[in-house]
Design a protein around this motif. Structure first.
Motif, PDB file in Angstrom:
ATOM      1  N   ASP A  38       0.833  -1.207   0.000  1.00 57.12           N
ATOM      2  CA  ASP A  38       0.000   0.000   0.000  1.00 57.12           C
ATOM      3  C   ASP A  38       0.868   1.258   0.000  1.00 57.12           C
ATOM      4  N   ALA A  39       1.896   1.280   0.826  1.00 58.75           N
ATOM      5  CA  ALA A  39       2.778   2.453   0.873  1.00 58.75           C
ATOM      6  C   ALA A  39       3.518   2.624  -0.448  1.00 58.75           C
ATOM      7  N   GLN A  43      -0.482   4.778  -1.699  1.00 58.12           N
ATOM      8  CA  GLN A  43      -1.794   4.890  -1.059  1.00 58.12           C
ATOM      9  C   GLN A  43      -1.680   5.578   0.302  1.00 58.12           C
ATOM     10  N   TYR A  69       3.681  -0.769   6.285  1.00 55.58           N
ATOM     11  CA  TYR A  69       3.428   0.530   5.670  1.00 55.58           C
ATOM     12  C   TYR A  69       4.612   1.467   5.938  1.00 55.58           C
ATOM     13  N   GLN A  73       6.855   3.094   3.195  1.00 54.58           N
ATOM     14  CA  GLN A  73       6.883   4.560   3.206  1.00 54.58           C
ATOM     15  C   GLN A  73       8.320   5.065   3.253  1.00 54.58           C
ATOM     16  N   SER A  95       1.313   8.397   0.205  1.00 59.67           N
ATOM     17  CA  SER A  95       1.880   7.745   1.384  1.00 59.67           C
ATOM     18  C   SER A  95       2.962   8.596   2.039  1.00 59.67           C
TER      19      SER A  95
END
Length: 123
Positions: A38-39, A43, A69, A73, A95
Protein backbone atom coordinates in the motif's frame (compact mmCIF):
# COMPACT_ATOMS: atom_id res chain seq x y z
CA UNK A 1 -22.54 -42.07 -38.50
CA UNK A 2 -24.18 -41.78 -35.11
CA UNK A 3 -20.80 -42.44 -33.47
CA UNK A 4 -19.39 -39.31 -35.09
CA UNK A 5 -21.86 -37.24 -33.09
CA UNK A 6 -20.42 -38.68 -29.87
CA UNK A 7 -16.84 -37.62 -30.59
CA UNK A 8 -17.32 -33.90 -29.69
CA UNK A 9 -19.17 -34.87 -26.52
CA UNK A 10 -16.36 -37.23 -25.50
CA UNK A 11 -13.72 -34.62 -26.19
CA UNK A 12 -15.54 -32.01 -24.13
CA UNK A 13 -16.11 -34.29 -21.15
CA UNK A 14 -12.45 -35.26 -21.20
CA UNK A 15 -11.55 -31.62 -20.52
CA UNK A 16 -13.97 -31.13 -17.63
CA UNK A 17 -12.37 -30.29 -14.28
CA UNK A 18 -14.50 -30.31 -11.17
CA UNK A 19 -13.89 -26.84 -9.65
CA UNK A 20 -14.36 -28.14 -6.11
CA UNK A 21 -11.83 -30.97 -6.13
CA UNK A 22 -8.81 -28.74 -6.72
CA UNK A 23 -9.90 -25.55 -5.03
CA UNK A 24 -6.89 -23.90 -3.39
CA UNK A 25 -7.12 -23.09 0.27
CA UNK A 26 -6.48 -19.41 0.82
CA UNK A 27 -3.25 -18.65 2.62
CA UNK A 28 -3.33 -16.22 5.52
CA UNK A 29 -2.79 -12.59 4.60
CA UNK A 30 0.75 -11.29 5.04
CA UNK A 31 -0.21 -8.04 6.70
CA UNK A 32 3.33 -6.66 6.69
CA UNK A 33 3.53 -7.16 2.92
CA UNK A 34 0.04 -5.71 2.47
CA UNK A 35 1.11 -2.53 4.30
CA UNK A 36 4.37 -2.37 2.33
CA UNK A 37 2.49 -2.72 -0.95
CA UNK A 38 0.00 0.00 0.00
CA UNK A 39 2.78 2.45 0.87
CA UNK A 40 4.82 1.61 -2.22
CA UNK A 41 1.80 2.12 -4.45
CA UNK A 42 1.42 5.60 -2.97
CA UNK A 43 -1.79 4.89 -1.06
CA UNK A 44 -2.70 6.90 2.03
CA UNK A 45 -3.08 5.14 5.38
CA UNK A 46 -6.26 3.10 5.23
CA UNK A 47 -8.82 2.15 7.84
CA UNK A 48 -9.25 -1.45 9.01
CA UNK A 49 -12.59 -1.90 7.22
CA UNK A 50 -11.05 -0.78 3.93
CA UNK A 51 -8.00 -3.02 4.41
CA UNK A 52 -10.23 -5.97 5.30
CA UNK A 53 -12.36 -5.40 2.22
CA UNK A 54 -9.38 -5.08 -0.13
CA UNK A 55 -7.79 -8.29 1.12
CA UNK A 56 -11.00 -10.20 1.70
CA UNK A 57 -9.86 -10.93 5.26
CA UNK A 58 -11.66 -9.55 8.30
CA UNK A 59 -8.82 -10.45 10.69
CA UNK A 60 -6.67 -7.37 10.03
CA UNK A 61 -3.41 -7.29 11.99
CA UNK A 62 -3.19 -3.50 12.18
CA UNK A 63 0.18 -3.51 13.93
CA UNK A 64 1.82 -5.64 11.23
CA UNK A 65 0.13 -3.65 8.47
CA UNK A 66 1.46 -0.39 9.98
CA UNK A 67 4.97 -1.84 10.29
CA UNK A 68 4.89 -2.83 6.63
CA UNK A 69 3.43 0.53 5.67
CA UNK A 70 6.24 2.32 7.53
CA UNK A 71 8.83 0.18 5.72
CA UNK A 72 7.32 0.90 2.32
CA UNK A 73 6.88 4.56 3.21
CA UNK A 74 10.55 4.79 4.15
CA UNK A 75 11.50 3.38 0.75
CA UNK A 76 9.14 5.31 -1.51
CA UNK A 77 9.60 8.59 0.36
CA UNK A 78 13.40 8.43 0.18
CA UNK A 79 14.57 11.65 -1.49
CA UNK A 80 16.44 9.79 -4.26
CA UNK A 81 13.40 7.63 -4.98
CA UNK A 82 11.19 10.73 -5.08
CA UNK A 83 13.58 12.28 -7.61
CA UNK A 84 13.21 9.21 -9.83
CA UNK A 85 9.42 9.39 -9.52
CA UNK A 86 9.41 13.10 -10.34
CA UNK A 87 11.72 12.78 -13.33
CA UNK A 88 9.66 9.94 -14.74
CA UNK A 89 6.43 11.93 -14.51
CA UNK A 90 4.89 10.01 -11.63
CA UNK A 91 2.76 11.86 -9.10
CA UNK A 92 3.84 12.59 -5.54
CA UNK A 93 2.87 9.56 -3.41
CA UNK A 94 0.04 10.13 -0.94
CA UNK A 95 1.88 7.75 1.38
CA UNK A 96 4.46 10.51 1.94
CA UNK A 97 1.87 13.11 2.97
CA UNK A 98 2.00 12.17 6.68
CA UNK A 99 5.75 12.64 7.10
CA UNK A 100 6.86 15.62 9.20
CA UNK A 101 9.13 16.98 6.43
CA UNK A 102 6.61 16.49 3.62
CA UNK A 103 7.13 20.06 2.33
CA UNK A 104 10.86 19.45 1.73
CA UNK A 105 10.23 16.11 0.07
CA UNK A 106 7.51 17.53 -2.11
CA UNK A 107 9.81 20.38 -3.15
CA UNK A 108 12.48 17.85 -4.15
CA UNK A 109 9.92 15.86 -6.12
CA UNK A 110 8.60 19.03 -7.85
CA UNK A 111 12.12 20.07 -8.84
CA UNK A 112 12.79 16.62 -10.33
CA UNK A 113 9.38 16.67 -12.01
CA UNK A 114 10.12 19.99 -13.70
CA UNK A 115 13.54 18.71 -14.78
CA UNK A 116 12.00 15.55 -16.23
CA UNK A 117 9.37 17.58 -18.05
CA UNK A 118 12.00 19.92 -19.53
CA UNK A 119 14.26 17.01 -20.50
CA UNK A 120 11.40 15.35 -22.35
CA UNK A 121 11.17 18.36 -24.66
CA UNK A 122 14.93 18.64 -25.17
CA UNK A 123 15.28 15.16 -26.65
Amino acid sequence: MRYLALIPALLLTGCYVDPYTHAPTPSPTDWYQAGWDDAMSGQPIRSNPVIAHLHNDENVDREEWLKGYAGGQERICDPKFLEILGESGKSFPASCETLPDVAERQAQWEKASRKGFQDSFMH
